[in-house]
Motif scaffolding. Sequence first.
Motif, PDB file in Angstrom:
ATOM      1  N   MET A  79      32.812  48.015  41.228  1.00 40.23           N
ATOM      2  CA  MET A  79      33.262  46.474  39.984  1.00 40.23           C
ATOM      3  C   MET A  79      34.701  46.478  41.291  1.00 40.23           C
ATOM      4  SD  MET A  79      32.427  48.119  36.103  1.00 40.23           S
ATOM      5  CE  MET A  79      32.980  46.474  35.745  1.00 40.23           C
ATOM      6  N   PHE A  80      35.104  45.636  40.404  1.00 45.06           N
ATOM      7  CA  PHE A  80      36.106  44.231  41.098  1.00 45.06           C
ATOM      8  C   PHE A  80      37.359  44.970  40.245  1.00 45.06           C
ATOM      9  CE2 PHE A  80      33.489  41.964  43.248  1.00 45.06           C
ATOM     10  CZ  PHE A  80      34.164  41.382  44.628  1.00 45.06           C
ATOM     11  N   GLN A  81      36.705  44.951  38.991  1.00 45.88           N
ATOM     12  CA  GLN A  81      37.711  45.696  37.134  1.00 45.88           C
ATOM     13  C   GLN A  81      37.182  46.716  36.745  1.00 45.88           C
ATOM     14  OE1 GLN A  81      38.232  40.655  36.278  1.00 45.88           O
ATOM     15  NE2 GLN A  81      40.161  41.137  36.229  1.00 45.88           N
ATOM     16  N   PRO A  82      37.341  47.405  36.751  1.00 49.13           N
ATOM     17  CA  PRO A  82      36.608  48.639  35.996  1.00 49.13           C
ATOM     18  C   PRO A  82      37.586  49.335  34.986  1.00 49.13           C
ATOM     19  CG  PRO A  82      37.839  49.427  38.048  1.00 49.13           C
ATOM     20  CD  PRO A  82      38.011  48.230  38.611  1.00 49.13           C
ATOM     21  N   GLU A  83      37.875  48.954  34.599  1.00 45.39           N
ATOM     22  CA  GLU A  83      38.676  48.788  33.215  1.00 45.39           C
ATOM     23  C   GLU A  83      37.911  47.852  32.144  1.00 45.39           C
ATOM     24  OE1 GLU A  83      41.061  45.682  35.029  1.00 45.39           O
ATOM     25  OE2 GLU A  83      39.695  46.960  36.270  1.00 45.39           O
ATOM     26  N   TYR A  84      36.919  47.070  32.500  1.00 42.95           N
ATOM     27  CA  TYR A  84      35.895  46.880  31.570  1.00 42.95           C
ATOM     28  C   TYR A  84      34.810  46.658  31.406  1.00 42.95           C
ATOM     29  CZ  TYR A  84      40.168  42.615  32.125  1.00 42.95           C
ATOM     30  OH  TYR A  84      41.491  42.219  31.393  1.00 42.95           O
ATOM     31  N   PHE A  85      34.362  48.141  32.130  1.00 39.11           N
ATOM     32  CA  PHE A  85      33.299  48.853  32.291  1.00 39.11           C
ATOM     33  C   PHE A  85      32.737  48.801  31.003  1.00 39.11           C
ATOM     34  CE2 PHE A  85      30.253  52.561  32.242  1.00 39.11           C
ATOM     35  CZ  PHE A  85      29.457  51.948  33.029  1.00 39.11           C
TER      36      PHE A  85
END
Length: 232
Positions: free
Chosen positions: A156-162
């Motif tokens: 993911m480019f932004q794993p905090e939004y998984f």
Amino acid sequence: MNIAIIPARGGSKRIPRKNIKAFNGKPIIAYTIEAALISGCFDRVIVSTDDDEIAAVALQYGAEVPFVRPLALADDFATTGVVVTHALNWLIESNSKPSFACVMYATAPFIRAEILKDAFATLKQNKHKKFCFGVAEFPSSIQRAFKITTHGDVEMFQPEYFNTRSQDLEKAYHDAGQFYWGTTEGFLESKGMFSSDSIPYPLPRHQVQDIDTPEDWARAEALYQVMLKQSG
């Protein structure tokens, strides 16, 4: 005075002769020219090209080709910005400086005359803005986008939004690649299009399709045919 500027070089690589290739029965550039003429927004509709065949097609459908674009501005590295600046400077030197210009892509068959008129009215109503251009919402949440690494893994480019619900994520938009209204000063000052100098004009996603590859072309033709059936 308002001017439409349609950049159309002859050396497209991924889709040869792209700007005059037949799209649902007529050269694709014809759709852009016709939308500009029907809109009634413009005193002149100008095609900037280095190519004799493109110039002939442009003239056939009612546009002007008052100059030949220099070859230095017709290679793979020439930006739309420098092409527009060249056209505007040519007009100024010819004592035909416009107040507003609209850059319209030659491969944008979904441009609509009524949208051009409404976007122009939107720009004039927002006098502190330099530009108004078409945008479309991304169909999926960009915050949850991922890439495939060189090892074939998913990252993911932004794993905090998984684990974030899609309805809780901020909407994101992209350039529709159709039209760019602006003041002459804004174009000549190279004001940033993706900045506070611009006002976005949202378009329905079904009226937006980049055409950069043969696959894009086939999808755009199919979408256009569906739209024709629905309108008929």
